[in-house]
Scaffold this motif. Sequence first.
Motif, PDB file in Angstrom:
ATOM      1  N   GLY A 102     -59.330  28.336 173.090  1.00  0.00           N
ATOM      2  CA  GLY A 102     -58.210  27.453 173.857  1.00  0.00           C
ATOM      3  C   GLY A 102     -58.812  26.310 173.942  1.00  0.00           C
ATOM      4  O   GLY A 102     -59.653  25.667 173.524  1.00  0.00           O
ATOM      5  N   GLN A 103     -58.160  25.257 174.657  1.00  0.00           N
ATOM      6  CA  GLN A 103     -58.378  24.220 175.117  1.00  0.00           C
ATOM      7  C   GLN A 103     -59.968  24.002 175.471  1.00  0.00           C
ATOM      8  O   GLN A 103     -60.351  24.846 176.490  1.00  0.00           O
ATOM      9  N   VAL A 141     -63.616  15.965 167.677  1.00  0.00           N
ATOM     10  CA  VAL A 141     -63.182  14.993 166.534  1.00  0.00           C
ATOM     11  C   VAL A 141     -63.785  15.736 165.323  1.00  0.00           C
ATOM     12  O   VAL A 141     -64.926  15.812 165.351  1.00  0.00           O
ATOM     13  N   GLY A 142     -63.066  15.664 164.392  1.00  0.00           N
ATOM     14  CA  GLY A 142     -63.439  16.271 162.913  1.00  0.00           C
ATOM     15  C   GLY A 142     -62.838  17.663 162.827  1.00  0.00           C
ATOM     16  O   GLY A 142     -63.008  18.205 161.696  1.00  0.00           O
ATOM     17  N   MET A 143     -62.216  18.249 163.768  1.00  0.00           N
ATOM     18  CA  MET A 143     -61.691  19.467 163.417  1.00  0.00           C
ATOM     19  C   MET A 143     -60.566  19.435 162.566  1.00  0.00           C
ATOM     20  O   MET A 143     -59.829  18.587 162.474  1.00  0.00           O
ATOM     21  N   GLN A 174     -57.479  10.023 172.393  1.00  0.00           N
ATOM     22  CA  GLN A 174     -56.362  10.944 172.913  1.00  0.00           C
ATOM     23  C   GLN A 174     -56.805  12.184 173.033  1.00  0.00           C
ATOM     24  O   GLN A 174     -55.998  13.193 173.449  1.00  0.00           O
ATOM     25  N   LEU A 175     -57.606  12.699 171.757  1.00  0.00           N
ATOM     26  CA  LEU A 175     -57.729  14.147 171.754  1.00  0.00           C
ATOM     27  C   LEU A 175     -58.184  15.017 173.036  1.00  0.00           C
ATOM     28  O   LEU A 175     -57.701  16.236 173.003  1.00  0.00           O
ATOM     29  N   ASN A 176     -58.698  14.290 173.930  1.00  0.00           N
ATOM     30  CA  ASN A 176     -59.095  15.148 175.108  1.00  0.00           C
ATOM     31  C   ASN A 176     -57.959  15.171 176.132  1.00  0.00           C
ATOM     32  O   ASN A 176     -58.211  15.628 177.319  1.00  0.00           O
ATOM     33  N   GLN A 177     -56.860  14.484 175.852  1.00  0.00           N
ATOM     34  CA  GLN A 177     -55.841  14.349 176.814  1.00  0.00           C
ATOM     35  C   GLN A 177     -54.928  15.549 176.599  1.00  0.00           C
ATOM     36  O   GLN A 177     -54.531  15.889 175.292  1.00  0.00           O
ATOM     37  N   THR A 217     -54.186  17.249 173.083  1.00  0.00           N
ATOM     38  CA  THR A 217     -55.272  18.459 172.627  1.00  0.00           C
ATOM     39  C   THR A 217     -54.447  19.783 172.188  1.00  0.00           C
ATOM     40  O   THR A 217     -54.946  20.510 171.196  1.00  0.00           O
ATOM     41  N   GLN A 218     -53.492  20.150 172.860  1.00  0.00           N
ATOM     42  CA  GLN A 218     -52.738  21.347 172.863  1.00  0.00           C
ATOM     43  C   GLN A 218     -51.875  21.473 171.453  1.00  0.00           C
ATOM     44  O   GLN A 218     -52.471  22.589 170.569  1.00  0.00           O
ATOM     45  N   PRO A 219     -51.273  20.422 171.046  1.00  0.00           N
ATOM     46  CA  PRO A 219     -50.660  20.712 169.849  1.00  0.00           C
ATOM     47  C   PRO A 219     -51.693  20.671 168.615  1.00  0.00           C
ATOM     48  O   PRO A 219     -51.689  21.232 167.482  1.00  0.00           O
TER      49      PRO A 219
END
Length: 145
Positions: free
Chosen positions: A9-10, A15-17, A51-54, A58-60
Amino acid sequence: MNTIYMFPGQGSQAVGMGAEVFEQYPDTVSEASEQLGYDLKRLCLEDPDQQLNQTQYTQPALYAVNALMYRAQQEAGAAAPDALIGHSLGEYNALLAAGSFSFLTGLKLVQKRGELMSQAEGGAMAAVIGLSGSEVLDHIASVED
């Protein structure tokens, strides 16, 4: 021996995933980016706007990467699952892998989930260990405004 797949989950985003699968499924990545309204691959690999941790991003992003990683494993001949589980957001990937809905339907669900969760203010989460149900209710009643 049983084969169990667990989807994270979240909090597991980084970054890089997705780097290992984005090139493998360009049509799916393009479809996801169109639905989301931003470049999914760029977000996951570069995160230029931080934005990746927002939550709403993050979820999508995590759902899409989980889905593509699972798809790649299955197409590579990995064992079919005997059980599927997911932690929080990962539950949507478990449902996808179980055939409950399509990739795009799940993406729309988690996109809305992330948007709604990002709007929540003043919330918190806690784990309850060692209390009875009535003790939990008593504690909640004592802190309500």
